[in-house]
Scaffold this active site. Structure first.
Site, PDB file in Angstrom:
ATOM      1  N   TRP A 160       0.866  -1.155  -0.004  1.00  0.00           N
ATOM      2  CA  TRP A 160       0.037  -0.146  -0.076  1.00  0.00           C
ATOM      3  C   TRP A 160       1.096   1.056   0.053  1.00  0.00           C
ATOM      4  O   TRP A 160       0.820   2.009   0.803  1.00  0.00           O
ATOM      5  CB  TRP A 160      -1.066   0.106   1.145  1.00  0.00           C
ATOM      6  CG  TRP A 160      -1.691  -1.180   1.132  1.00  0.00           C
ATOM      7  CD1 TRP A 160      -1.838  -1.995   2.178  1.00  0.00           C
ATOM      8  CD2 TRP A 160      -2.620  -1.386   0.206  1.00  0.00           C
ATOM      9  NE1 TRP A 160      -2.909  -2.926   2.065  1.00  0.00           N
ATOM     10  CE2 TRP A 160      -3.251  -2.875   0.649  1.00  0.00           C
ATOM     11  CE3 TRP A 160      -3.164  -1.097  -0.980  1.00  0.00           C
ATOM     12  CZ2 TRP A 160      -4.272  -3.512   0.068  1.00  0.00           C
ATOM     13  CZ3 TRP A 160      -3.967  -2.049  -1.707  1.00  0.00           C
ATOM     14  CH2 TRP A 160      -4.607  -3.171  -1.182  1.00  0.00           C
ATOM     15  N   ARG A 256      -2.924  12.149   9.475  1.00  0.00           N
ATOM     16  CA  ARG A 256      -4.300  11.869  10.035  1.00  0.00           C
ATOM     17  C   ARG A 256      -4.810  13.394   9.798  1.00  0.00           C
ATOM     18  O   ARG A 256      -6.126  13.441   9.386  1.00  0.00           O
ATOM     19  CB  ARG A 256      -4.451  11.475  11.240  1.00  0.00           C
ATOM     20  CG  ARG A 256      -4.049  10.124  11.521  1.00  0.00           C
ATOM     21  CD  ARG A 256      -4.111   9.537  12.731  1.00  0.00           C
ATOM     22  NE  ARG A 256      -3.793   8.207  12.893  1.00  0.00           N
ATOM     23  CZ  ARG A 256      -3.189   7.434  13.532  1.00  0.00           C
ATOM     24  NH1 ARG A 256      -2.493   8.121  14.668  1.00  0.00           N
ATOM     25  NH2 ARG A 256      -2.804   5.961  13.250  1.00  0.00           N
ATOM     26  N   ARG A 281     -33.271  20.215 -10.527  1.00  0.00           N
ATOM     27  CA  ARG A 281     -34.159  18.877 -10.556  1.00  0.00           C
ATOM     28  C   ARG A 281     -35.573  19.229  -9.939  1.00  0.00           C
ATOM     29  O   ARG A 281     -35.661  19.634  -8.955  1.00  0.00           O
ATOM     30  CB  ARG A 281     -33.581  17.962  -9.796  1.00  0.00           C
ATOM     31  CG  ARG A 281     -34.443  16.592  -9.966  1.00  0.00           C
ATOM     32  CD  ARG A 281     -34.704  16.003 -11.275  1.00  0.00           C
ATOM     33  NE  ARG A 281     -35.137  14.633 -11.199  1.00  0.00           N
ATOM     34  CZ  ARG A 281     -35.677  14.028 -12.204  1.00  0.00           C
ATOM     35  NH1 ARG A 281     -35.483  14.287 -13.417  1.00  0.00           N
ATOM     36  NH2 ARG A 281     -36.309  12.808 -11.971  1.00  0.00           N
ATOM     37  N   ILE A 350     -29.681  12.156  -3.355  1.00  0.00           N
ATOM     38  CA  ILE A 350     -30.464  13.292  -3.926  1.00  0.00           C
ATOM     39  C   ILE A 350     -30.201  13.397  -5.568  1.00  0.00           C
ATOM     40  O   ILE A 350     -31.315  13.705  -6.063  1.00  0.00           O
ATOM     41  CB  ILE A 350     -29.752  14.510  -3.317  1.00  0.00           C
ATOM     42  CG1 ILE A 350     -30.311  14.694  -1.954  1.00  0.00           C
ATOM     43  CG2 ILE A 350     -30.124  15.758  -4.192  1.00  0.00           C
ATOM     44  CD1 ILE A 350     -29.535  15.910  -1.126  1.00  0.00           C
ATOM     45  N   HIS A 351     -29.207  12.956  -5.909  1.00  0.00           N
ATOM     46  CA  HIS A 351     -29.017  12.833  -7.366  1.00  0.00           C
ATOM     47  C   HIS A 351     -30.028  11.749  -7.885  1.00  0.00           C
ATOM     48  O   HIS A 351     -30.081  11.337  -9.323  1.00  0.00           O
ATOM     49  CB  HIS A 351     -27.577  12.529  -7.800  1.00  0.00           C
ATOM     50  CG  HIS A 351     -26.721  13.612  -7.812  1.00  0.00           C
ATOM     51  ND1 HIS A 351     -26.188  14.184  -6.864  1.00  0.00           N
ATOM     52  CD2 HIS A 351     -26.339  14.462  -8.779  1.00  0.00           C
ATOM     53  CE1 HIS A 351     -25.705  15.282  -6.981  1.00  0.00           C
ATOM     54  NE2 HIS A 351     -25.319  15.364  -8.192  1.00  0.00           N
ATOM     55  N   GLU A 376      -4.548   5.953   6.713  1.00  0.00           N
ATOM     56  CA  GLU A 376      -3.996   6.644   8.238  1.00  0.00           C
ATOM     57  C   GLU A 376      -4.508   5.974   9.405  1.00  0.00           C
ATOM     58  O   GLU A 376      -4.528   6.454  10.315  1.00  0.00           O
ATOM     59  CB  GLU A 376      -3.873   7.999   8.106  1.00  0.00           C
ATOM     60  CG  GLU A 376      -3.389   8.653   6.886  1.00  0.00           C
ATOM     61  CD  GLU A 376      -1.982   8.509   6.526  1.00  0.00           C
ATOM     62  OE1 GLU A 376      -1.187   7.704   7.484  1.00  0.00           O
ATOM     63  OE2 GLU A 376      -1.328   8.724   5.640  1.00  0.00           O
TER      64      GLU A 376
END
Length: 398
Positions: A160, A256, A281, A350-351, A376
């Protein structure tokens, strides 16, 4: 000007830097993020633009060619960049952490060797703690450096590694034979110089290739494999072995705050998309923002954005003041990452069906937000850090 995520008490210089970064994000990042992210393409032109702005030297002292700015400035810059595209903030995150570790713990020779070139963006930093069989349990590191007559030989595998292929200086935490009873006192940070690229980049050092991820595209995440890699003793950060855990934890506290800032940036963008879409919308003869169900969502989202931003700013200011901020950084990272996931999901709802389309930006944010829940240190690790700090400060006298 937007009402949310404003920061009181900034200097004129800080305000000017942030205004410049906001403009850069709006003009150079947001319009291109979708195409680059869907193609998993490294944002080379954007990175060059950040170099020209001096962002790679943002926190590096002026004596080494940097801007000498605070952690707070850095965090606010990262917040804006993540608002544009989280992967771009990932390009500079590990660089900042390595620069901080060098600035705080490096020998005079190491600072002079690396910091001026890091400020110019010529040397780009990455750092590595994780391994395939461990994540948060850093003390269980297996990659080992054995001391010999001419330096050290490193064997093992790291995992990673953000910017593993595109960086050329990696701070690597490995086990050394210090004879200490506590495992974390047998850890040392080495500064590994390497060429950019993949495959066997140096004798005994390989970067196998990019790890394919759900989100966080564009920025490369890799492994780093050591097989008899030889390195000089003067590449130990600070020049003294056995101090690596302390050095890395100092860097992770900065990290962090960075993750909290990135979470704030994504949450801000998710809110911006939601409040804009909800006014455009229409259902049942009016904008959906006028329906109480949506209006209440917007109110809750905005409150979470503001709360996360304030906690992130507090953690950064504590670190700048020289005070211990492990609890505050953990709290900021915990709440910002969790709220980011919640705000992004509400924006997605909401979309409606459009949120599931790759044509809409919120689809990308839905894949990026989960990374911040684990980067982290997971939320569970943050809770462990926070609770230990609270028990330390509120120890019972009974």
């Amino acid at each position: 000007m937007a009402r949310l995520a404003q920061t009181a008490g900034l200097t004129d210089v800080q305000e000017e830097i942030l205004a410049t970064v906001r403009t850069f994000v709006d003009k150079e990042i947001i319009p291109h993020a979708q195409t680059l992210e869907h193609g998993d393409t490294y944002p080379a032109d954007i990175v060059d633009g950040m170099k020209e702005m001096g962002l790679f030297g943002l926190t590096i002292p002026e004596e080494y060619g940097g801007l000498g700015e605070s952690l707070l400035t850095y965090a606010l810059v990262v917040e804006q960049i993540a608002r544009g595209w989280m992967s771009v903030s990932g390009v500079i995150n590990t660089h900042f952490i390595v620069a901080h570790m060098l600035k705080q713990h490096g020998t005079p020779e190491q600072k002079q060797k690396y910091l001026p070139r890091m400020a110019a963006g010529e040397v780009r930093g990455s750092f590595s703690m994780s391994e395939p069989e461990l994540g948060s349990d850093v003390a269980a590191i297996r990659t080992r450096a054995v001391k010999g007559a001419g330096g050290y030989t490193i064997n093992g595998q790291k995992m990673w590694l953000t910017n593993g292929g595109t960086s050329n200086l990696t701070a690597v935490l490995v086990k050394t034979d210090e004879g200490a009873e506590k495992a974390h006192q047998n850890l040392t940070t080495f500064l590994v110089e390497k060429p950019e690229g993949y495959g066997e980049v140096l004798p005994g050092l390989s970067i196998p290739g990019k790890i394919d991820k759900m989100g966080y595209k564009g920025v490369d995440t890799t492994e780093m494999v050591f097989d008899g890699f030889e390195i000089a003793a003067d590449q130990i950060l600070g020049g003294v072995s056995g101090q690596g855990f302390r050095h890395m934890m100092d860097g992770v506290e900065v990290g962090r705050v960075n993750v909290a800032a990135r979470a704030c940036g994504i949450a801000i963008r998710a809110f911006e998309l939601a409040i804009e879409y909800s006014q455009q919308r229409k259902t049942f003869g009016k904008a959906i923002a006028e329906h109480q169900a949506i209006a209440f969502k917007l109110a809750e989202m905005a409150t979470k954005v503001e709360a996360a931003h304030l906690m992130m700013v507090n953690a950064a200011r504590l670190k700048d003041s020289g005070q211990r901020n492990d609890v505050e950084a953990g709290m900021a990272k915990l709440i910002a990452s969790e709220y980011c996931a919640e705000v992004t999901q509400e924006s997605f709802r909401i979309h409606g069906g459009y949120g599931y389309s790759k044509e809409y930006e919120i689809e990308r944010l839905m894949r990026e937000a989960p990374f911040l829940l684990i980067g982290e240190g997971t939320s569970e690790i943050q809770k462990t850090i926070i609770s230990r700090g609270l028990l330390r400060d509120y120890r019972s006298r009974g």
